[in-house]
Design a protein around this motif. Sequence first.
Motif: not given
Length: 475
Positions: A412-434
């Motif tokens: 479930k996690s996507v780790v690249v260069n030691g960073i989990d790209l899917l963890e704690n990503v803030p929403p940036r659009t209304e659709n993402e927020l919903l």
Amino acid sequence: MSWRPQYRSSKFRNVYGKVANREHCFDGIPITKNVHDNHFCAVNARFLAIVTESSGGGSFLVIPLEQTGRIEPNYPKVCGHQGNVLDIKWNPFIDNIIASCSEDTSVRIWEIPEGGLKRSMTEALLELHGHSRRVGLVEWHPTTNNILFSAGYDYKVLIWNLDVGEPVKMIDCHSDVILCMSFNTDGSLLATTCKDKKLRVIEPRSGRVLQEASCKNHRVNRVVFLGNMKRLLTTGVSRWNTRQIALWDQEDLSMPLIEEEIDGLSGLLFPFYDADTHMLYLAGKGDGNIRYYEISTEKPYLSYLMEFRSPAPQKGLGVMPKHGLDVSACEVFRFYKLVTLKGLIEPISMIVPRRSDSYQEDIYPMTPGTEPALTPDEWLGGINRDPVLMSLKEGYKKSSKMVFKAPIKEKKSVVVNGIDLLENVPPRTENELLRMFFRQQDEIRRLKEELAQKDIRIRQLQLELKNLRNSPKNC
């Protein structure tokens, strides 16, 4: 160009554009009205794909090339994205595999059935999640099978190994939105243009920037590698807001070799380069002109040939791979022009006039074919190899026998260069927020149910413990 006419011998000086008859066009297509600067069209030797206008998500049509004429309004679509589709690209080695990217932050891989779609497709073969904002560009590696590049509005380029269905590298050297990506012939170098007005040449496996140009007088929009010439060509805008092209040495981006103003129109210039004929095509977005030039390694580098003109403005252009051209008609390039106002896709063939009907070897050299030169592991391990070449004379209709196998994904996690790209990503659009809100509501509901079940289990264990203590045996 210089005001003095330049007379030079060239076998391509009389190349002309021939528009297909109306019955060989694709009509009645609701072409997307999205203003994103992409072609919204992809074509290979079997299928034509066009991003369409749709509500409640993103979709695109996939039409077999022989199915010309009017397309029915209820024609099946590929419609699995939750946001507008921004780019589509066919796999260069497997004819029925196409990648798409969208405003819903995902990249998806689709497998088109033999003969085209019989009903709308909603389930992708593979869903790739790693970007935190919408994804504007996808590009397949030119020599390696199952390696895909995607560029998002999070200013990152992710390199996906589709054998495992995960990103294996992240290029994080851009400070603004990436506008264009282009590979050299063997895919060992990646050139990018960016909204920060910089042109970069990058070693993709390490993410290291080898060359960087700050284009103050020439605001770059698009870039293309010129085959094995070790040259780059960019299109952009001058400080006086005129459309402009510039030629660069890929090993020294301090100054362009030449800069040429084209015209004063405002639309984007799309560059297309044919490494076999050394011809460059410049097509303007919003106008109907396609200019073409011949490129050489010696001055003046760029020689104007002719211009194809049309009153119908083009929104984007798809380009047929070399093995899909009609060599019997001396066709050296073919565009598929999107005419939004008419809902029309118009094939335009660039033809070298020849009297003989025999195969013209001088205009059809060996060309990159449909077989990959490398596996993903070989390329990621540092190996570079030129494309596997094929002749258009012998069996150029031969299709690739490769088959795409989607990996089984559990991680479930996507780790690249030691960073989990899917963890704690803030929403940036209304659709993402919903989407994040409803996802969190489901997670809260599931956790409450688990908690309630555990409370019941704890009470049961407490009662069992109490009964054990009160049993006669313990007295």
